[in-house]
Design a protein around this motif. Structure first.
Motif, PDB file in Angstrom:
ATOM      1  N   VAL A  91      31.214 -15.606   9.496  1.00 40.49           N
ATOM      2  CA  VAL A  91      30.280 -16.506   8.821  1.00 40.49           C
ATOM      3  C   VAL A  91      28.868 -16.307   9.358  1.00 40.49           C
ATOM      4  N   ASN A  92      27.883 -16.256   8.466  1.00 41.11           N
ATOM      5  CA  ASN A  92      26.487 -16.092   8.847  1.00 41.11           C
ATOM      6  C   ASN A  92      25.736 -17.404   8.946  1.00 41.11           C
ATOM      7  N   ASN A  93      26.088 -18.376   8.087  1.00 39.87           N
ATOM      8  CA  ASN A  93      25.289 -19.598   8.050  1.00 39.87           C
ATOM      9  C   ASN A  93      26.076 -20.745   7.433  1.00 39.87           C
ATOM     10  N   ILE A  94      25.677 -21.974   7.801  1.00 43.06           N
ATOM     11  CA  ILE A  94      26.205 -23.197   7.194  1.00 43.06           C
ATOM     12  C   ILE A  94      25.032 -24.070   6.788  1.00 43.06           C
TER      13      ILE A  94
ATOM     14  N   GLN B  49      34.460 -26.228  34.890  1.00 48.62           N
ATOM     15  CA  GLN B  49      34.266 -25.180  33.889  1.00 48.62           C
ATOM     16  C   GLN B  49      32.865 -25.283  33.284  1.00 48.62           C
ATOM     17  N   ARG B  50      32.112 -24.204  33.363  1.00 52.99           N
ATOM     18  CA  ARG B  50      30.774 -24.166  32.783  1.00 52.99           C
ATOM     19  C   ARG B  50      30.730 -23.137  31.662  1.00 52.99           C
ATOM     20  N   TYR B  51      30.092 -23.517  30.556  1.00 52.38           N
ATOM     21  CA  TYR B  51      29.979 -22.654  29.384  1.00 52.38           C
ATOM     22  C   TYR B  51      28.534 -22.160  29.324  1.00 52.38           C
ATOM     23  N   ASN B  52      28.336 -20.860  29.576  1.00 49.46           N
ATOM     24  CA  ASN B  52      26.988 -20.370  29.869  1.00 49.46           C
ATOM     25  C   ASN B  52      26.390 -19.472  28.801  1.00 49.46           C
ATOM     26  N   VAL B  53      27.067 -19.281  27.672  1.00 48.72           N
ATOM     27  CA  VAL B  53      26.520 -18.451  26.602  1.00 48.72           C
ATOM     28  C   VAL B  53      26.361 -19.313  25.353  1.00 48.72           C
ATOM     29  N   LEU B  54      25.131 -19.467  24.903  1.00 52.05           N
ATOM     30  CA  LEU B  54      24.828 -20.271  23.718  1.00 52.05           C
ATOM     31  C   LEU B  54      24.920 -19.401  22.472  1.00 52.05           C
ATOM     32  N   THR B  55      25.648 -19.867  21.453  1.00 48.84           N
ATOM     33  CA  THR B  55      25.838 -19.068  20.239  1.00 48.84           C
ATOM     34  C   THR B  55      25.256 -19.714  18.977  1.00 48.84           C
ATOM     35  N   ASP B  56      25.081 -21.032  18.975  1.00 44.60           N
ATOM     36  CA  ASP B  56      24.494 -21.682  17.799  1.00 44.60           C
ATOM     37  C   ASP B  56      23.992 -23.060  18.204  1.00 44.60           C
ATOM     38  N   VAL B  57      23.010 -23.574  17.464  1.00 44.90           N
ATOM     39  CA  VAL B  57      22.459 -24.913  17.702  1.00 44.90           C
ATOM     40  C   VAL B  57      22.235 -25.597  16.364  1.00 44.90           C
ATOM     41  N   PHE B  58      22.654 -26.854  16.270  1.00 45.29           N
ATOM     42  CA  PHE B  58      22.424 -27.661  15.075  1.00 45.29           C
ATOM     43  C   PHE B  58      21.563 -28.857  15.468  1.00 45.29           C
ATOM     44  N   SER B  59      20.423 -29.037  14.799  1.00 43.72           N
ATOM     45  CA  SER B  59      19.484 -30.123  15.103  1.00 43.72           C
ATOM     46  C   SER B  59      19.707 -31.293  14.156  1.00 43.72           C
TER      47      SER B  59
ATOM     48  N   ALA C  15      27.991 -27.218  12.327  1.00 47.34           N
ATOM     49  CA  ALA C  15      27.220 -28.217  11.585  1.00 47.34           C
ATOM     50  C   ALA C  15      27.811 -29.578  11.910  1.00 47.34           C
ATOM     51  N   VAL C  16      26.969 -30.609  11.907  1.00 42.74           N
ATOM     52  CA  VAL C  16      27.388 -31.945  12.350  1.00 42.74           C
ATOM     53  C   VAL C  16      26.895 -32.981  11.358  1.00 42.74           C
ATOM     54  N   THR C  17      27.741 -33.961  11.062  1.00 40.23           N
ATOM     55  CA  THR C  17      27.330 -35.121  10.265  1.00 40.23           C
ATOM     56  C   THR C  17      27.685 -36.382  11.037  1.00 40.23           C
ATOM     57  N   LEU C  18      26.885 -37.427  10.855  1.00 40.20           N
ATOM     58  CA  LEU C  18      27.176 -38.745  11.416  1.00 40.20           C
ATOM     59  C   LEU C  18      27.658 -39.645  10.294  1.00 40.20           C
ATOM     60  N   THR C  19      28.766 -40.368  10.526  1.00 47.72           N
ATOM     61  CA  THR C  19      29.346 -41.157   9.439  1.00 47.72           C
ATOM     62  C   THR C  19      28.754 -42.545   9.328  1.00 47.72           C
ATOM     63  N   GLY C  20      28.165 -43.073  10.404  1.00 54.66           N
ATOM     64  CA  GLY C  20      27.669 -44.449  10.363  1.00 54.66           C
ATOM     65  C   GLY C  20      28.728 -45.468  10.707  1.00 54.66           C
ATOM     66  N   ILE C  21      29.924 -45.001  11.094  1.00 50.17           N
ATOM     67  CA  ILE C  21      30.997 -45.904  11.501  1.00 50.17           C
ATOM     68  C   ILE C  21      30.989 -46.027  13.015  1.00 50.17           C
ATOM     69  N   TYR C  22      31.089 -47.238  13.534  1.00 48.85           N
ATOM     70  CA  TYR C  22      31.023 -47.478  14.969  1.00 48.85           C
ATOM     71  C   TYR C  22      32.316 -48.141  15.447  1.00 48.85           C
ATOM     72  N   ILE C  23      32.829 -47.644  16.558  1.00 44.43           N
ATOM     73  CA  ILE C  23      33.952 -48.296  17.229  1.00 44.43           C
ATOM     74  C   ILE C  23      33.613 -48.351  18.705  1.00 44.43           C
TER      75      ILE C  23
ATOM     76  N   CYS D  12      32.261 -32.701  13.153  1.00 44.09           N
ATOM     77  CA  CYS D  12      31.802 -31.351  13.473  1.00 44.09           C
ATOM     78  C   CYS D  12      32.481 -30.364  12.539  1.00 44.09           C
ATOM     79  N   VAL D  13      31.695 -29.637  11.773  1.00 43.77           N
ATOM     80  CA  VAL D  13      32.216 -28.590  10.916  1.00 43.77           C
ATOM     81  C   VAL D  13      31.994 -27.273  11.653  1.00 43.77           C
ATOM     82  N   CYS D  14      32.997 -26.812  12.383  1.00 44.77           N
ATOM     83  CA  CYS D  14      32.882 -25.587  13.165  1.00 44.77           C
ATOM     84  C   CYS D  14      33.538 -24.446  12.406  1.00 44.77           C
ATOM     85  N   VAL D  15      33.022 -23.245  12.575  1.00 46.28           N
ATOM     86  CA  VAL D  15      33.549 -22.088  11.860  1.00 46.28           C
ATOM     87  C   VAL D  15      33.971 -21.022  12.859  1.00 46.28           C
ATOM     88  N   ALA D  16      35.198 -20.577  12.769  1.00 50.46           N
ATOM     89  CA  ALA D  16      35.700 -19.540  13.660  1.00 50.46           C
ATOM     90  C   ALA D  16      35.194 -18.171  13.209  1.00 50.46           C
TER      91      ALA D  16
END
Length: 399
Positions: A341-344, A161-171, A291-299, A307-311
């Motif tokens: 939703v327009n923005n996060i 399965q390939r997902y070929n349409v990009l809709t948002d990018v978080f840096s 939108a994405v956050t890193l918690t600093g917890i490692y396992i 990942c804070v995703c919005v439908a």
């Protein structure tokens, strides 16, 4: 124009408010796809440049008039693109031994010219230009001499399965202050699926640059046979100016030879693709923002990501990801009217989510929403820990 220090409109010498045209800086219609980023006080944009929305430019939209350059009007450069996001990466620091230039990256979906099929195939792209680029002397006058682009591939190889349409990018910089640690989280859907479908893939800056520094794709055809690829001239077409090039006498893109500029004009696309497997796939849901956050917890040497995703119906889905395992932690309706939703914006532990008529603020950790030890354990990727003494799920404060 605006004076930020006093937050007032800037005035000319005659006392009148300074006015500036918006052409080339923003689209004529708000529904047209658009992205922009500031780099060193200069605005870089990717937008339509005519009223009908049929011409597309990636340009340096402000600054000295002679340095306002744009992409070539060629379908080899941009072919009916839908611009998604942009990012400014500062690399010209004292810690950079090669003296490399700062770069601006643009993300978009366009119609692929390299696929000669009966239907239009969309492909996600990343393009790069260099901050010090001022165009060529004869060839590529007032055009980018460093514009290169590559295909982004978000694919689940076991299923194909390939997902070929990009809709948002978080840096995001995984190590704050280190540009080389930048990762781009892409939100994808599929052109071929009738049902709603969303996937998240992450691409590292190093992997993108590795492809952009690799072989060029040859798109020219002679009858039905591919012709022999043109030899790559020296200095390498499309590269940013660095200490080595400046020592050879190329202090500016205006000094580059015509053969180099002609090559990059005809070969903006790279042969290889930047590939990644999806971190998250959701069927029956069409996410519009990420939108994405890193918690600093490692396992097991894996970092938890939140990942804070919005439908598209104005719902917020919070997902914890570790390795290739994703857990849906929360679904929340943000707006009573189910507005898209327009923005996060992430700010100090909160996610500010906006629509056309509404604004919502929700916590990014969400630990208080977990009322049992079991649900709190699923939210450990968000920095949540269950306290048996207090009988509640609380945030550890690890960032």
């Amino acid at each position: 124009m605006q004076e930020l220090s006093s937050f007032t409109l800037e005035k000319a010498d005659d006392g009148e408010v300074k006015m500036e045209t918006g052409k080339g800086k923003c689209p004529f219609e708000p529904s047209q796809h658009y992205t922009a980023v500031m780099a060193g006080g200069i605005l870089y944009t990717a937008a339509t440049s005519n009223f009908l929305g049929t011409l597309f430019d990636i340009s340096r939209a402000t600054g000295p008039e002679q340095e306002r350059i744009r992409t070539e009007r060629s379908i080899n450069w941009l072919n009916d693109p839908e611009f998604v996001s942009s990012a400014f990466i500062e690399e010209s620091t004292d810690r950079n031994p090669t003296g490399d230039d700062d770069k601006i990256y643009f993300f978009f979906t366009e119609v692929a010219k390299e696929y000669d099929l009966y239907t239009k195939v969309k492909v996600p792209r990343v393009a790069r230009v260099c901050k010090s680029d001022v165009g060529g002397m004869k060839t590529l006058q007032r055009r980018w001499t460093t514009f290169l682009k590559a295909q982004l591939v978000c694919e689940d190889k076991p299923s194909g399965q390939r997902y070929n349409v990009l809709t948002d990018v978080f840096s995001m910089q995984h190590s704050p202050g280190e540009a080389s640690s930048t990762h781009f989280y892409g939100l994808f859907t599929s052109q071929w699926e009738r049902d709603e479908l969303s996937a998240v893939c992450v691409f590292s800056l190093s992997d993108i640059n590795k492809v952009l520094n690799g072989p060029f794709k040859e798109l020219k055809k002679n009858c039905e046979n591919w012709i022999n690829p043109d030899p790559v001239p020296s200095p390498r077409p499309g590269q940013c100016l660095n200490t080595e090039l400046k020592a050879e006498g190329f202090e500016s893109s205006l000094k580059l030879p015509d053969k180099v500029l002609t090559f990059v004009r005809d070969h903006p696309l790279m042969e290889n693709s930047v590939t990644a497997a999806p971190l998250l796939v959701r069927k029956g849901t069409k996410y519009t923002k990420l939108a994405v956050t890193l918690t600093g917890i490692y396992i097991f040497d894996e970092t938890y990501r939140s990942c804070v995703c919005v439908a598209d119906r104005g719902e917020l889905h919070r997902v914890a990801v570790v390795g290739q395992n994703a857990t849906l932690l929360e679904e929340r309706s943000l707006f009573s009217s189910q507005e898209p939703v327009n923005n996060i914006l992430l700010q100090q532990g909160w996610a500010l989510v906006s629509s056309l008529h509404s604004l919502a603020r929700v916590p990014t950790e969400g630990c208080s929403l977990c009322t049992s030890c079991e649900t709190c354990a699923r939210a450990s990727g968000l920095g949540c820990v269950w306290s048996f003494k207090k009988g509640e799920c609380s945030y550890t404060g690890l960032e």
